[in-house]
Every structure is written in C-alpha cells, then in structure tokens.
Scaffold this motif. Structure first.
Motif, PDB file in Angstrom:
ATOM      1  N   SER A 290       0.855  -1.186   0.000  1.00  0.00           N
ATOM      2  CA  SER A 290       0.000   0.000   0.000  1.00  0.00           C
ATOM      3  C   SER A 290       0.896   1.242   0.000  1.00  0.00           C
ATOM      4  O   SER A 290       2.099   1.171   0.256  1.00  0.00           O
ATOM      5  CB  SER A 290      -0.924   0.016   1.218  1.00  0.00           C
ATOM      6  N   ASP A 291       0.285   2.396  -0.276  1.00  0.00           N
ATOM      7  CA  ASP A 291       1.054   3.645  -0.370  1.00  0.00           C
ATOM      8  C   ASP A 291       1.783   3.964   0.920  1.00  0.00           C
ATOM      9  O   ASP A 291       2.894   4.508   0.907  1.00  0.00           O
ATOM     10  CB  ASP A 291       0.132   4.815  -0.734  1.00  0.00           C
ATOM     11  N   GLU A 292       1.187   3.653   2.062  1.00  0.00           N
ATOM     12  CA  GLU A 292       1.789   4.015   3.335  1.00  0.00           C
ATOM     13  C   GLU A 292       3.091   3.264   3.583  1.00  0.00           C
ATOM     14  O   GLU A 292       4.030   3.806   4.172  1.00  0.00           O
ATOM     15  CB  GLU A 292       0.805   3.751   4.478  1.00  0.00           C
ATOM     16  N   ILE A 293       3.198   2.021   3.087  1.00  0.00           N
ATOM     17  CA  ILE A 293       4.451   1.274   3.259  1.00  0.00           C
ATOM     18  C   ILE A 293       5.562   1.947   2.465  1.00  0.00           C
ATOM     19  O   ILE A 293       6.698   2.065   2.933  1.00  0.00           O
ATOM     20  CB  ILE A 293       4.279  -0.199   2.848  1.00  0.00           C
ATOM     21  N   TYR A 294       5.246   2.388   1.250  1.00  0.00           N
ATOM     22  CA  TYR A 294       6.255   3.117   0.475  1.00  0.00           C
ATOM     23  C   TYR A 294       6.731   4.347   1.244  1.00  0.00           C
ATOM     24  O   TYR A 294       7.921   4.681   1.251  1.00  0.00           O
ATOM     25  CB  TYR A 294       5.680   3.539  -0.873  1.00  0.00           C
ATOM     26  N   ARG A 295       5.786   5.065   1.908  1.00  0.00           N
ATOM     27  CA  ARG A 295       6.171   6.248   2.664  1.00  0.00           C
ATOM     28  C   ARG A 295       7.050   5.870   3.847  1.00  0.00           C
ATOM     29  O   ARG A 295       8.049   6.539   4.130  1.00  0.00           O
ATOM     30  CB  ARG A 295       4.919   6.987   3.159  1.00  0.00           C
ATOM     31  N   ILE A 296       6.690   4.782   4.543  1.00  0.00           N
ATOM     32  CA  ILE A 296       7.485   4.342   5.694  1.00  0.00           C
ATOM     33  C   ILE A 296       8.894   3.961   5.255  1.00  0.00           C
ATOM     34  O   ILE A 296       9.882   4.323   5.904  1.00  0.00           O
ATOM     35  CB  ILE A 296       6.791   3.163   6.404  1.00  0.00           C
ATOM     36  N   PHE A 297       9.003   3.257   4.144  1.00  0.00           N
ATOM     37  CA  PHE A 297      10.304   2.786   3.662  1.00  0.00           C
ATOM     38  C   PHE A 297      11.053   3.884   2.901  1.00  0.00           C
ATOM     39  O   PHE A 297      12.197   3.691   2.525  1.00  0.00           O
ATOM     40  CB  PHE A 297      10.129   1.568   2.757  1.00  0.00           C
ATOM     41  N   GLY A 298      10.382   5.028   2.653  1.00  0.00           N
ATOM     42  CA  GLY A 298      11.041   6.121   1.933  1.00  0.00           C
ATOM     43  C   GLY A 298      11.300   5.796   0.483  1.00  0.00           C
ATOM     44  O   GLY A 298      12.265   6.305  -0.115  1.00  0.00           O
ATOM     45  N   LEU A 299      10.460   4.958  -0.127  1.00  0.00           N
ATOM     46  CA  LEU A 299      10.651   4.527  -1.509  1.00  0.00           C
ATOM     47  C   LEU A 299       9.501   4.999  -2.379  1.00  0.00           C
ATOM     48  O   LEU A 299       8.407   5.279  -1.896  1.00  0.00           O
ATOM     49  CB  LEU A 299      10.737   3.002  -1.586  1.00  0.00           C
ATOM     50  N   ALA A 300       9.768   5.075  -3.668  1.00  0.00           N
ATOM     51  CA  ALA A 300       8.724   5.323  -4.666  1.00  0.00           C
ATOM     52  C   ALA A 300       8.403   4.006  -5.346  1.00  0.00           C
ATOM     53  O   ALA A 300       9.264   3.118  -5.423  1.00  0.00           O
ATOM     54  CB  ALA A 300       9.195   6.344  -5.696  1.00  0.00           C
ATOM     55  N   PRO A 301       7.172   3.794  -5.814  1.00  0.00           N
ATOM     56  CA  PRO A 301       6.807   2.518  -6.440  1.00  0.00           C
ATOM     57  C   PRO A 301       7.761   2.093  -7.550  1.00  0.00           C
ATOM     58  O   PRO A 301       8.055   0.907  -7.705  1.00  0.00           O
ATOM     59  CB  PRO A 301       5.391   2.774  -6.969  1.00  0.00           C
ATOM     60  N   ASN A 302       8.263   3.068  -8.326  1.00  0.00           N
ATOM     61  CA  ASN A 302       9.161   2.703  -9.427  1.00  0.00           C
ATOM     62  C   ASN A 302      10.567   2.375  -8.940  1.00  0.00           C
ATOM     63  O   ASN A 302      11.412   1.971  -9.721  1.00  0.00           O
ATOM     64  CB  ASN A 302       9.220   3.829 -10.466  1.00  0.00           C
ATOM     65  N   GLU A 303      10.819   2.587  -7.626  1.00  0.00           N
ATOM     66  CA  GLU A 303      12.129   2.268  -7.079  1.00  0.00           C
ATOM     67  C   GLU A 303      12.141   0.915  -6.380  1.00  0.00           C
ATOM     68  O   GLU A 303      13.167   0.488  -5.868  1.00  0.00           O
ATOM     69  CB  GLU A 303      12.551   3.351  -6.067  1.00  0.00           C
ATOM     70  N   PHE A 304      11.011   0.247  -6.340  1.00  0.00           N
ATOM     71  CA  PHE A 304      10.891  -1.005  -5.596  1.00  0.00           C
ATOM     72  C   PHE A 304      10.724  -2.163  -6.556  1.00  0.00           C
ATOM     73  O   PHE A 304       9.920  -2.103  -7.489  1.00  0.00           O
ATOM     74  CB  PHE A 304       9.697  -0.920  -4.637  1.00  0.00           C
ATOM     75  N   GLY A 305      11.472  -3.241  -6.327  1.00  0.00           N
ATOM     76  CA  GLY A 305      11.440  -4.373  -7.233  1.00  0.00           C
ATOM     77  C   GLY A 305      10.206  -5.241  -7.130  1.00  0.00           C
ATOM     78  O   GLY A 305      10.006  -6.130  -7.949  1.00  0.00           O
TER      79      GLY A 305
END
Length: 822
Positions: A290-305
């Motif tokens: 979900s979007d909140e996990i990306y915020r917690i991890f400091g990542l953008a969706p296109n930066e995550f494998g």
C-alpha cells in the motif's frame, strides 16, 4: 403394352420428336388428300384413278385421326405433368414450401420432379431454421440489458433495439426520425462530447477502435454513464455503416467512485495510523504494497522491485537474518508472524517497524499467499528508550522523576524532585496534592499521557503523567521550563511592540517568502496579512528600482550583513509610498540564516515636503516657470561655457513686465492678477516654442523663460542675435496685447528691454543690468514696446533707481519699518 404406356417410357427427347411427327402427320395427310381431290377434278381421271385417290383420302383421314389420338395421349403424358410442376414452382415462390409433387414416370420430368421435391424440403428446413434464428436474435436483442444499434458516418440511426427507451427514455422511433444524430450527440455531456465525436470520426476514417465511456442526458434530464463500442463497420449501397452496442454503466461508475473514495479513506487512515498493508504472492514471488508502506520505507513505487528479495534488501543489514527466519517459520512451520525490525531508507535514516502477517495454503497444503501489515513504531520506540533511559538513572537525573499509584499515593521520588519540591513530600508513601491525585487517576483510567504545567515559586515546570501498560502506577517526569516561559514572555512583549509599532515590519524565510506582517504593513500597503503571506516582497515593487539595487540588497543580506536604503514602493491600490528600509538576517544558534527581518519607516510625507521645498527653490509656484535664482544660475552657466570657447555665440536677454498691472491688482484683486499671470505664462511658453523650420541642432539650446517676481518675466535666447531676439520679444509683446483679462474693459500691454551677449556684456550681472535699463527706457518711451539697450539708457536707469529707492524709503518711514542699530 398400351400406346400410353409406351409413350410414358420414352425419354423426353423421343417424346418431343414423336410429338413433332404426330403434329406433322395430319398436315401431310391433309395435303395428300387435297392434292388428290384437286387432280381428279382437273384431269377427270378414270374410275380406277379415282379409286386410288379415294384410298389416299381414306389414308389421310386415318392418319390424321391416329395423329390426333396419339397427340392427346402425349399431352396427358407430358404436358399435364409440366403444367403441374410449373404451378408447384409458383406456390413455392409465394412461400409455400410444403408442396410435394408425385414423381410419376422415371423419365427426365420424373427426375426433375424428384429434384424439385428435394429442393422444397431443403428450403423449408433452412427457412424454418432461419426463422428460428431470427426469432432468437430478436428475443436476444429485446431482452439483453445492452442496446444494439446501427448508424451511418453522420450518426444517423438506421437500427436500434427497442430497449433503448428503458436506458435513455427515448423511443426507437425518435432515434430513427433524428436525421443529423442530434438526439445522440446533442445529449452527450459537454465535457465528453469532443472525445466521442473524435472517436466516432476515426472509426469511419481510419477504422480505429470505438470504445468510449461518456455521460448521456436521459429524456427526464438525469445523467447516466454509457459504455459504447462499435462491433464492425461495412459498406452498403455506397454508404458506410457501423454496428455497435452500448450499455448503462452508471451503477458500475458509482461503485468505482465509491471504491476510489474507500481506497482514499483507507490510505488516509493508514497515513494517520502509520500502518500499511502488504500482499505477497508466494508462488509467483510478487509483492504488493500500500502507499503508506512506500512512505514508511522512503521509496517510490518505481524504485521497488516488488519481490521478497527487494523487501529484504530494505531491511537493516543487522536484522535481515532475523526477518528471514521469522518469515520461514511463518510460511513453513505455521508459527505466528509478529516481529519488530529496522528498515533503512535510501537517505540512510533508520526506522523501526512492527510487522504482522498470516499465511494461506492451497488444498494440498502448499503455501500460496501471505498478507499482513507494517506499523511505523519509530517514535514509540524512541519514547520508550528515552523513558527507560530516564528511569534507568533516576537518582542522577537533574529533572524531577517520581512514581505514584493510581490513587495518587507517592511510591518514589528522585533526589531532584525532593530537592525542588520539598513541600510535596515528607517521605515515601505520602499522598500527592489533591489536583495531582485527580490527574493520576484520569491518566491511569484512560491510559493516555497528559502534560501539565505548574508554577512553583519563581520557577515553572512541565510534568508528563505517563501510564505504564499493565502496571498499577503512573510515572511522572518533570522538566524546568522557566527559561522557556521567560522567552515566551519576552517574545510576547516583542510581538506586542511589533504589533503596535508605527513602522512597517515583515519577516521572510531564506527564499524571500513572506511569513509575517504587522498591522502597520496592512495599513500602509493595503495588502491584508492573508494576501501577503506566501508572497514575496516583489508585490510592493514600484518598478522604479533598478535590478542592480535589488541584487546588491540580496548579496548584502545573504552575506549576513544589514542593508539600509530609501526607495519607492507600490501599494495594493496602485499608489506609491517612500520608506527608509532596514533589512537584517536572522540567524540560529549555529550561525545559519533562517529568516530576514525588514523594518520600514514610511517617509512619504517627508519626501513630498523635501520635493516641495526643492521645487519651490527653483520654480515659481504660481506659473510653474523657473524662478529668478534658477534663471540667473542657468544664464550664468551658459555665459561661462560660451566665454570658455574660441568664439562667443550671440545670445539675447529680454526682461519685461506688464503695463498697468498694479492697476489690475488694486482694482480687481490679487486673484484676478494671479489668474492673468498664469494665463500669460502659458501663452509665452507657446509663443517661444521652436517653429518647425528651426534646425534640430538649434532646438537643443531653446529659449529659457522665467518669472522674476511680481509681473516681471525674463527670456534668455541662446544662439540668437539682435534681430532674432527682437523678433522673439515682439512675439511676446503681441501675445500679451492680444490677451484680454477676465472681466476687464481693457487689455494689458508689455514693455520689454533687450541686451545682447557679447555685444553689450560678457557677464550675466552686467547683461541683466543693461536689459533692465532698456526696459525702463521702453516704459519712458510710452510703454507697449520692445527697446534694445543703448548707452544713454544707463543714465535713465540710475535716475529711475534713485527715484525708486526714494519711494521705498519714504514708504518705510511712513510705516515705521526702520530699525536703529547702536
């Protein structure tokens, strides 16, 4: 075998040949009969010959009778069957597919009859099948929720299923009568019309896909969503058509909107709770966050494998083994997955998260999916560590620390609390003050931290009442906030001073964005605080300050120095104001510039007064012409420049006054006299304007007109000799003579005296003296004239001067204005 049976067994060709012979035999027989009769009549043959002829006659008649009999048999065997076949074909053509003809004889007609029967049977079966298909299609079109349509390139409806009325409210007949497609395009929502028209045109021009969703207005005015798509396009009778289908997707759109709203609410809830959700497809190794996990991890969706390995790479290196083991135990051993671990953001910041998850298995017990949540507990962990740190060393802690039961009974107090609050305790087990006991109970019952500020003597403290989960007590942590209170008090005093200041005050951040303005800013500039905040000081720019000055300002204040200047600003209403401005940088404890403070003094009235004083020092207030001092200065500068050159160019000085002006003032008042002077000054400026034929180089040294005082005026004419000077003076004299003063029964005239540089003098003072003497001569010669200086005018000027001084002295004596000095 009978003759009829024989004929029936013959082929069609033989039957046709036999019919031909039978038709020809009576004709031949009749011909023979006729010939024999005619021959017997003409030749009158013998009886024997007559017998032969009679035999021929009998033969012919017999042959004819036999042929007729055989033809009748042929007609029954062939002709009647053909007529029956023809009649059956006509019934089939009219839709009577149930006709069946007996086959008859096994000849060609019999074969044709059998083929005809087979054809009608096949056509009947196919027709029944077709009718069944048509009926099924009609039932399908009428009963499906979608609406089927056929239309041409212009949008005209050729066919539309009847259920269109249920969807749109319009009957099918209304669409058929709509030639230009207005019933369709005219009801498409304006925001969607261009998309629909463009897609429909491309469908016919390029064969592009027509599949759009758009809003359509029903007959009752309600808006619905339609999903419209074309199935195929084809050409018929020289025109292009398209078959398509549309359906009412309003409910689906509403559900999608509700789903998006629900998802947005879920994202908001997760953002507030700092909790995200994840779904791991174990078999395909696909991980969804979900979007909140990306915020917690400091990542953008296109930066995550989006894989399990990519997740592990985001885990702190020291915690990876622990996380892998916890995941393995949950997936393969069915143990609960509830762990705390660290993650490292791309910027290097470490966060602490709490994860929980559950595993689902397929029918064979193989794990296929794992879902769970991630909760950012970084702040909570830090708070706990801080509390633990404080609790670990309560005795050394310089701030108050104590523990109280839920009823407010004192269980522990560190030395700092005992030292600073001796009146609160006399030993362990004592009850805290009543208001503290009430707070302890409320905090314990609600299990929520509460902050309380309390004054103690001349000091101020902030106490944090903190519940401990599962424990029957409350920890209380104190902090001395005396200095903070003093700072707040000083800040309030400073704020009050700024709020009440007579100067404009505003504060910007390091990028020049205004963050604060005081009330004086609002009153002077006309911009409210709401309008100014978020803007830059450029909203006050008058447009008259050079960019170089702004660059110098910015360079000065960003260098940590104070900038001072006076400049012109613009108000919201478009007016202007002048201000003395002082802009200083504000720095934090590390010496970094965080803000800029601007203090401006409104000096508009002062600047106006200075400009007025400067103006009055050089200009005549009544006429707007330069005054005596400025005129003498300009003439002197011109003469000094001319004397410095190799050749002195000619110039003419004209001094003149109005004849009988004193009479005008005394008779009609000074107001009439002032108005006359204003009007005559305006006419003099127009009369002295350079005519079109004056060379450009001469226009730069144009005449200089001034009011010397009272009704005296002067004109200096550079680059003008005696002739040109006299012509200019005459223009002024005629101008004055032509001006009629308001409410006067007469015109005022002008007397002028001229002196020429360098013929009469090479300095301004002498030039003025001789022009003035010439003016006195003009008056003595009868007024209303221009007079060029002559040497004898000097004597008259001296006499006039002595007479003038005598009058002035006598007047001063009469008014007792002489002051003796000892």
């Amino acid at each position: 075998m009978t003759a009829r049976g024989l004929i029936v067994r013959l082929s069609i060709v033989n039957k046709a040949f036999l019919a031909f012979i039978l038709a020809l035999a009576p004709i031949i027989a009749l011909f023979i009969y006729g010939y024999a009769t005619l021959h017997a009549y003409l030749e009158k043959e013998t009886i024997g010959n007559l017998a032969v002829i009679d035999g021929l006659r009998i033969y012919a008649l017999a042959a004819a009778a036999l042929a007729g009999l055989l033809f009748a048999v042929f007609y029954r065997a062939v002709g009647k069957r053909l007529r029956r076949l023809s009649a059956s074909a006509s019934r089939v053509a009219d839709g009577g597919y149930g006709v069946n003809i007996p086959p008859g004889a096994p000849d060609e007609i019999g074969e044709l009859t059998n083929a005809f029967n087979a054809m009608t049977t096949s056509v009947k079966a196919k027709t029944e099948s077709l009718n069944l298909s048509v009926e099924r299609y009609r039932s399908l079109v009428q009963n499906i929720p979608d609406c089927v349509w056929t239309a041409d390139a212009n949008g005209h409806t050729v066919f539309i299923s009847p259920n269109v009325e249920r969807i749109t409210g319009y009957a099918a007949e209304e669409f058929y009568s709509d030639v230009n497609g207005e019933l369709w395009f005219g009801n498409v929502h304006p925001d969607d019309l261009e998309i629909v028209r463009s897609a429909y045109e491309l469908l016919f021009k390029e064969g592009a896909r027509f599949d759009v969703e758009y809003r359509y207005r029903r007959k009752d005015g309600a808006w619905i969503w339609l999903h419209d798509r074309a199935v195929a396009t084809y050409e018929k009778d020289g025109a292009r058509y398209a078959d398509g289908v549309f359906s009412d997707v309003t409910r689906r759109r509403e559900m999608m909107d509700a789903l998006r709203l629900s998802e947005e609410r879920m994202r908001q809830a997760q953002r507030i709770a700092k909790t995200g959700s994840w779904d791991w497809d174990i078999k395909n190794n696909a991980l969804a966050w979900s979007d909140e996990i990306y915020r917690i991890f400091g990542l953008a969706p296109n930066e995550f494998g989006a894989t399990y390995e990519a997740f592990i790479n985001a885990v702190h290196p020291d915690d990876r083994t622990f996380v892998k083991e916890a995941v393995f135990s949950a997936v393969h051993e069915g143990r609960p997955y509830s762990i705390d671990h660290r993650v490292v953001r791309p910027d290097g910041e470490a966060r602490v998260v709490h994860e929980e998850g559950t595993v689902s298995y397929d029918a064979s017990g193989i794990p296929e999916r794992m879902t769970g949540t991630v909760h950012d507990i970084t702040e909570h962990v830090r708070a706990e560590e801080e509390i633990k740190s404080v609790a670990r060393f309560p005795s050394e802690n310089p701030t108050p620390v104590l523990r109280a039961g839920a009823d407010g009974g004192l269980l522990y107090a560190n030395p700092a609390f005992q030292r600073q609050f001796p009146d609160y305790i006399a030993g362990s087990g004592l009850m805290l003050p009543e208001h503290w006991r009430k707070i302890c109970k409320e905090v314990f019952d609600a299990q929520k931290i509460r902050e309380v500020e309390e004054a103690h003597g001349e000091s101020f403290f902030s106490f944090s009442f903190t519940p401990v989960s599962g424990a029957p007590y409350v920890n209380i942590y104190g902090r001395d906030i005396t200095l903070e209170k003093q700072a707040i008090f000083e800040l309030k005093k400073l704020t009050a001073a700024i709020e009440q200041s007579v100067n404009i005050v505003f504060i910007t951040n390091v990028k020049g964005i205004i963050e604060y303005v005081n009330p004086m800013f609002e009153r002077v500039t006309g911009f409210s605080a709401e309008e100014a905040l978020g803007q830059t000081p450029r909203i006050l720019s008058s447009g008259e300050v050079a960019n170089e000055q702004y660059e110098e300002l910015w360079k000065t204040i960003t260098g940590g120095k104070t900038w001072r200047s006076t400049y012109k600003n613009k108000k919201k209403t478009g007016g202007f104001y002048w201000c003395n401005s002082v802009i200083s940088p504000i720095m934090n404890e590390r010496g970094e510039i965080t803000h800029f403070l601007a203090v401006q003094e409104d000096v508009t009235e002062k600047m106006r007064s200075e400009e007025r004083i400067k103006y009055l020092a050089e200009y005549d207030e009544l006429t707007g012409l330069i005054n005596r001092a400025r005129f003498l200065q300009n003439v002197g500068e011109w003469i000094d420049s001319a004397n410095a050159g190799p050749e002195a160019p000619a110039a003419t000085l004209v001094i003149f006054d109005m004849d009988w002006f004193k009479l005008l003032n005394e008779t009609y008042g000074h107001g009439a006299g002032d108005e006359y002077l204003r009007r005559i000054a305006k006419l003099f400026k127009a009369a002295l304007a350079a005519p079109p034929d004056v060379p450009v180089e001469a226009r730069g040294a144009g005449p200089l007109l001034a009011r010397l005082g009272g009704d005296e005026f002067a004109v200096f004419l550079p680059l003008s000799g005696e002739k040109d000077g006299m012509a200019a003076a005459e223009r002024l004299r005629l101008t004055a003579e032509g001006l009629r003063a308001p409410d006067l029964p007469f015109n005022l005239t002008l007397s002028a005296g001229l002196s020429v540089y360098p013929a009469h003098a090479r300095d301004s003072k002498t030039l003025f003296t001789k022009a003035d003497a010439a003016r006195y001569s003009a008056k003595e010669l009868g007024r209303n004239r221009c007079h060029l200086y002559r040497p004898e005018d000097g004597v008259l000027e001296k006499v006039h001067t002595r007479f003038s001084w005598k009058q002035r002295i006598e007047k001063a004596l009469g008014e007792d204005r002489f002051v003796p000095y000892y």
